[in-house]
Scaffold this motif. Structure first.
Motif, PDB file in Angstrom:
ATOM      1  N   VAL A  22       0.904  -1.248  -0.117  1.00 51.30           N
ATOM      2  CA  VAL A  22      -0.236   0.067  -0.109  1.00 51.30           C
ATOM      3  C   VAL A  22       0.946   1.163   0.027  1.00 51.30           C
ATOM      4  O   VAL A  22       0.590   2.255  -0.725  1.00 51.30           O
ATOM      5  CB  VAL A  22      -1.048  -0.098   1.159  1.00 51.30           C
ATOM      6  N   ARG A  23       2.058   1.130   0.737  1.00 46.40           N
ATOM      7  CA  ARG A  23       2.761   2.529   0.779  1.00 46.40           C
ATOM      8  C   ARG A  23       3.519   2.476  -0.422  1.00 46.40           C
ATOM      9  O   ARG A  23       3.659   3.855  -0.948  1.00 46.40           O
ATOM     10  CB  ARG A  23       3.769   2.224   1.775  1.00 46.40           C
ATOM     11  N   VAL A  24       3.915   1.387  -1.099  1.00 42.53           N
ATOM     12  CA  VAL A  24       4.552   1.661  -2.444  1.00 42.53           C
ATOM     13  C   VAL A  24       3.505   2.315  -3.511  1.00 42.53           C
ATOM     14  O   VAL A  24       3.784   3.121  -4.311  1.00 42.53           O
ATOM     15  CB  VAL A  24       5.127   0.377  -2.954  1.00 42.53           C
ATOM     16  N   LEU A  25       2.413   1.578  -3.262  1.00 45.33           N
ATOM     17  CA  LEU A  25       1.414   2.363  -4.252  1.00 45.33           C
ATOM     18  C   LEU A  25       0.789   3.811  -4.225  1.00 45.33           C
ATOM     19  O   LEU A  25       0.966   4.457  -5.259  1.00 45.33           O
ATOM     20  CB  LEU A  25       0.160   1.361  -4.220  1.00 45.33           C
ATOM     21  N   VAL A  26       0.879   4.017  -2.660  1.00 45.15           N
ATOM     22  CA  VAL A  26       0.599   5.468  -2.612  1.00 45.15           C
ATOM     23  C   VAL A  26       1.754   6.269  -2.888  1.00 45.15           C
ATOM     24  O   VAL A  26       1.489   7.406  -3.713  1.00 45.15           O
ATOM     25  CB  VAL A  26       0.413   5.762  -0.980  1.00 45.15           C
TER      26      VAL A  26
END
Length: 159
Positions: A22-26
């Motif tokens: 999720v952090r990478v996608l954000v």
């Protein structure tokens, strides 16, 4: 280790991995948005530069017709601007004189180099320049008049 402990560790590992993903996608989404804004800003800047150059061509052409700008200087400036705006235009018969004057005078010193020349050298270059202007005066006037009527291509965006 018990099965419950292993299951708990596996679930914890999965939760951490989902968090990382999720952090990478954000981060990627933010970077994409930033890059898209940079592209929009760059296109805006390029369009403004294009518009300014087209306006400058009109101003120089008008000044040449009104005899407020010497033909040689005007041709040099027009050649440089046209190369950036619509370089194919200089290949047309009616505008070739602009490129001709540019090529015939590009060896002549300008600005500080001109100031450093002695009087005899300045006179020699001035005589060459004036001879070119007289020889090609009608063609220069026709080219500049045609430029005033020319409708430049619309700005082409990067899309």
């Amino acid at each position: 280790m018990s099965t419950n402990t292993l299951m708990l560790l596996l679930i914890l590992f999965c939760i951490v991995m989902v968090g990382v993903i999720v952090r990478v996608l954000v981060r990627q989404k933010k970077a994409l948005k930033l890059n898209q804004q940079r592209i929009v800003d760059m296109q805006d800047m390029l369009e403004k530069q294009y518009t300014h150059r087209v306006e400058s061509i009109g101003v120089i052409a008008r000044a040449m017709v009104d005899k407020q700008c010497e033909s040689t200087e005007g041709c040099i400036r027009l050649k440089q601007l046209l190369d950036q705006v619509e370089s194919d235009l200089l290949r047309r018969d009616e505008y070739q004189v602009i490129a001709l004057i540019y090529s015939e005078t590009e060896h002549m010193p300008i600005k500080e180099q001109w100031q450093q020349l002695d009087k005899k050298a300045k006179q020699k270059f001035t005589k060459q320049r004036l001879a070119l202007e007289v020889k090609h005066g009608e063609d220069i006037h026709a080219a500049v008049s045609a430029l005033q009527r020319h409708e430049f291509l619309a700005y082409q965006s990067l899309n």
